[in-house]
Design a protein around this motif. Structure first.
Motif: not given
Ligand SMILES: [Zn+2]
Length: 109
Positions: A49-60, A71-76, A88-91, A99-106
């Protein structure tokens, strides 16, 4: 091989130069550095991740893959942080947009 027809099927391909090995993004049949022909291969689904933002309840996020393309993705799932790992779990293509859907793992020790 066509980037968009593969993306529609959920396969994320990148174009890489046969000659100088540059990853060419946006995808193209020819290298933008040495103008030779590219080949297609699957992109690694793991990015940083380089940067992220939150829109309503969704992280991008903007994440870097193969140490080269952004790549810009939605964090699901998961909460993103800068330099954190995403997968990336879906595109695909929806309403003519990629669109790209991603999971974020610590990273755990
Ligand atoms: Zn090249």
């Amino acid at each position: 091989m066509n980037f968009e027809s593969e993306l529609k099927k959920g396969k994320f391909l990148i174009s890489e130069c046969n000659h100088c090995k540059k990853i060419v993004w946006p995808p193209s049949e020819f290298c933008n550095q040495c103008l030779k022909e590219n080949s297609w291969r699957k992109c690694s689904p793991i990015g940083t991740i380089i940067e992220f933002s939150k829109k309503e309840n969704t992280y991008f996020c903007v994440a870097k893959f193969e140490n080269s393309i952004k790549i810009i993705g939605e964090i699901i799932s998961g909460i993103p942080k800068v330099n954190g790992i995403v997968k990336i779990v879906d595109c695909g293509i929806k309403n003519n947009n990629y669109f790209f859907k991603m999971t974020s793992k610590m990273l755990s020790n």
